[in-house]
Motif scaffolding. Structure first.
Motif, short mmCIF file in Angstrom:
data_model
loop_
_atom_site.label_atom_id
_atom_site.label_comp_id
_atom_site.label_asym_id
_atom_site.label_seq_id
_atom_site.Cartn_x
_atom_site.Cartn_y
_atom_site.Cartn_z
N UNK A 191 0.85 -1.10 -0.02
CA UNK A 191 0.09 0.03 -0.09
C UNK A 191 0.91 1.23 -0.09
N UNK A 192 2.04 1.19 0.67
CA UNK A 192 2.73 2.48 0.75
C UNK A 192 3.58 2.47 -0.55
N UNK A 193 3.93 1.47 -1.17
CA UNK A 193 4.49 1.46 -2.52
C UNK A 193 3.51 2.19 -3.54
N UNK A 194 2.23 1.76 -3.43
CA UNK A 194 1.45 2.42 -4.27
C UNK A 194 1.28 3.78 -4.01
N UNK A 195 1.25 4.29 -2.86
CA UNK A 195 0.83 5.59 -2.42
C UNK A 195 2.22 6.52 -2.93
N UNK A 196 3.24 5.79 -2.69
CA UNK A 196 4.53 6.57 -3.03
C UNK A 196 4.53 6.92 -4.53
N UNK A 197 4.24 5.80 -5.55
CA UNK A 197 4.56 5.83 -6.84
C UNK A 197 3.29 7.23 -7.39
N UNK A 198 2.01 7.37 -6.53
CA UNK A 198 1.14 8.29 -6.94
C UNK A 198 1.42 9.72 -6.42
N UNK A 199 2.27 9.82 -5.56
CA UNK A 199 2.65 10.97 -4.72
C UNK A 199 4.02 11.44 -4.82
N UNK A 200 4.73 11.24 -5.89
CA UNK A 200 6.04 11.52 -5.90
C UNK A 200 6.51 12.77 -5.59
N UNK A 201 5.73 13.87 -5.95
CA UNK A 201 5.98 15.25 -5.61
C UNK A 201 6.09 15.68 -4.18
N UNK A 202 5.30 15.17 -3.20
CA UNK A 202 5.18 15.47 -2.10
C UNK A 202 5.03 14.25 -1.15
N UNK A 203 5.83 13.42 -1.32
CA UNK A 203 5.91 12.19 -0.38
C UNK A 203 6.64 12.30 0.70
N UNK A 204 6.00 12.88 1.95
CA UNK A 204 6.65 13.33 3.07
C UNK A 204 5.95 12.02 3.93
N UNK A 205 6.89 11.77 5.14
CA UNK A 205 6.49 10.78 6.06
C UNK A 205 5.09 11.31 6.85
N UNK B 181 17.85 18.64 0.19
CA UNK B 181 16.40 18.58 0.13
C UNK B 181 15.81 18.06 1.14
N UNK B 182 14.44 18.47 1.08
CA UNK B 182 13.68 18.12 2.44
C UNK B 182 13.45 16.83 2.49
N UNK B 183 12.86 16.27 3.82
CA UNK B 183 12.86 14.81 4.00
C UNK B 183 11.55 14.17 3.22
N UNK B 184 11.78 13.63 1.92
CA UNK B 184 10.74 13.07 1.05
C UNK B 184 11.31 11.81 0.64
N UNK B 185 10.33 10.75 0.73
CA UNK B 185 10.53 9.63 0.27
C UNK B 185 10.31 9.42 -1.36
N UNK B 186 11.30 8.66 -2.03
CA UNK B 186 11.18 8.46 -3.22
C UNK B 186 11.42 7.04 -3.69
N UNK B 187 10.91 6.93 -5.22
CA UNK B 187 11.19 5.82 -5.75
C UNK B 187 12.08 5.65 -7.24
N UNK B 188 12.66 4.92 -7.49
CA UNK B 188 13.15 4.90 -8.74
C UNK B 188 12.28 5.20 -9.85
N UNK B 189 12.52 5.78 -10.79
CA UNK B 189 11.48 5.89 -12.07
C UNK B 189 11.07 4.50 -12.59
N UNK B 190 11.94 3.73 -12.71
CA UNK B 190 11.24 2.37 -13.24
C UNK B 190 10.42 1.63 -12.40
N UNK B 191 10.74 1.71 -11.02
CA UNK B 191 9.62 1.35 -10.05
C UNK B 191 8.47 1.99 -10.06
N UNK B 192 8.47 3.25 -10.34
CA UNK B 192 7.34 3.94 -10.23
C UNK B 192 6.34 3.37 -11.21
N UNK B 193 6.99 3.31 -12.52
CA UNK B 193 6.28 2.84 -13.86
C UNK B 193 5.80 1.36 -13.54
#
Length: 431
Positions: free
Chosen positions: A355-369, A408-420
């Protein structure tokens, strides 16, 4: 090698050619002075001999050594030649069993990581090392290449893959006869192995550690029936010996992170992606000519994952006729082999982690904890969420943007390939 150790080696070499032959007093003095970097004239002045006589003594000795060693020896390369000979002899005497080790004749860079690992092991105080990272990042290749380069430091080098999840009893019954040089070993216990690790200097490599770990919310937990691996790793880390264990895996086993530290006998290396120039070399070996800019784009997209880059190269050749730019422009590049690789990682996650991975993929611009907590578990204590994030980070699936930019601010991120991959998986689930 000290000067005295070198003299002892020279005597052994001379006696190997003629049992009655060894360094005489003047040869020993000339050798020692040469070893320290003094010229023939300086040696003659210090020992009160004629220059020509000292030169003759030295030249005669280098000629003898050249014939015995099989390599040209001179006063200029004396130290280098003897050290190479010592390493060759040690490697020849080292008992090696490479098991299912992969071929690393094509090895790409990782020079800095190799140097770091060699430094840790050469200190003789490092008892366990973990090499961790995303699937395909090159952990197995690095461990094999490292073992090949440092084998001369050990009496035994044994490599074993855990990919088929062998029990510890199977591993011990396989390894102990090698260490004891006896097929009659009946006590295949952890204590028996520890005794061998104390008596001899051994390098053990256990690859694909994730195969004996549980999937789910907490990373690093052993599957039922495999808990005794944890006992073994704990004893190797905690007890005094001169051997070394190398573990590779997609996540750390329980208790490993607690024991590891910069000045401790347990060390941990998280393997990151390759650089654009190395990516360029991989593509060239696959028959593709990429610019540095194109290589950078591929590295950024795949996180520098060498396996993903090789898979991409095959796709570029088969589907895009070798046109790298067309491949980069077409957008969705999560193709079948890479999809399978990510599937294996994703399927190991708990429902909350997915669920977290799905949310991060859709909210990459503001994915703060904080925002993640507010939207996923607004009425639940933060502990489950923090544990899930910690497990995802341990599995190298998420990272803090500050790892790339400390400002950079504390923001969680995924690699682009993982996002896709995640977005495509969401679409398929919806369908």
């Amino acid at each position: 090698m000290t000067a005295q150790e070198a003299i002892a080696l020279i005597d052994i070499l001379l006696q190997s050619a003629n049992k009655k032959q060894k360094l005489n007093d003047i040869q020993s003095l000339v050798f020692l002075e040469t070893w320290e970097g003094h010229s023939y004239q300086e040696i003659a002045d210090r020992l009160l001999y004629e220059h020509d006589y000292i030169k003759q003594v030295g030249s005669h000795l280098w000629q003898k050594l050249s014939k015995i060693i099989g390599e040209q020896v001179s006063k200029h390369n004396l130290q280098a030649v003897l050290r190479r000979y010592q390493h060759r002899s040690a490697a020849h005497n080292c008992i090696q069993d490479w098991g299912e080790a992969i071929d690393v004749s094509q090895f790409y860079n990782r020079l800095q990581e190799l140097q770091t690992l060699e430094t840790w092991i050469s200190s003789n105080s490092t008892r366990a090392i973990g090499i961790f990272g995303l699937g395909g990042i090159g952990k197995s290749s690095l461990s094999v290449k490292l073992a090949q380069q440092i084998q001369s430091q050990f009496e035994f080098v044994i490599y074993r893959s855990l990919q088929q999840a062998p029990t510890l009893d199977v591993i011990l019954s396989n390894i102990l006869p090698i260490l004891t040089n006896s097929s009659a070993t009946t006590n295949n216990s952890i204590s028996s192995l520890m005794e061998q690790l104390r008596q001899k200097r051994c390098l053990l490599i256990f690859d694909n550690l994730e195969s004996i770990l549980q999937a789910g919310i907490c990373s690093g937990q052993y599957q039922p029936g495999y808990e005794d691996y944890g006992l073994l790793f704990g004893r190797i880390a905690d007890e005094s010996h001169h051997s070394c264990l190398i573990l590779t895996g997609r996540e750390q086993p329980g208790g490993f992170a607690v024991r590891s530290g910069e000045n401790l006998p347990v060390r941990s290396l998280k393997l990151s992606g390759l650089s654009p120039p190395v990516c360029q070399q991989i593509l060239a070996d696959k028959g593709l000519k990429a610019t540095l800019l194109q290589s950078r784009d591929i590295v950024n997209y795949f996180g520098g994952n060498p396996l993903a880059i090789k898979i991409a190269a095959t796709t570029i050749q088969t589907l895009f006729g070798g046109d790298i730019q067309a491949f980069l422009l077409q957008g969705n590049t999560v193709f079948s082999d890479l999809w399978d690789l990510l599937d294996r990682q994703f399927d190991r996650l708990s429902p909350l982690q997915q669920q977290i991975m799905y949310w991060l993929a859709l909210n990459q611009d503001a994915a703060t904890p904080a925002r993640l907590k507010a939207e996923i578990l607004p009425k639940v204590a933060g502990r489950p969420l923090m544990e899930a994030l910690e497990a995802l980070a341990e599995r190298s699936l998420i990272e803090d943007r500050r790892s790339l930019n400390e400002n950079a601010p504390t923001t969680l991120m995924l690699q682009p390939a993982i996002v896709e991959y995640i977005i495509e998986r969401l679409i398929q689930t919806a369908i």
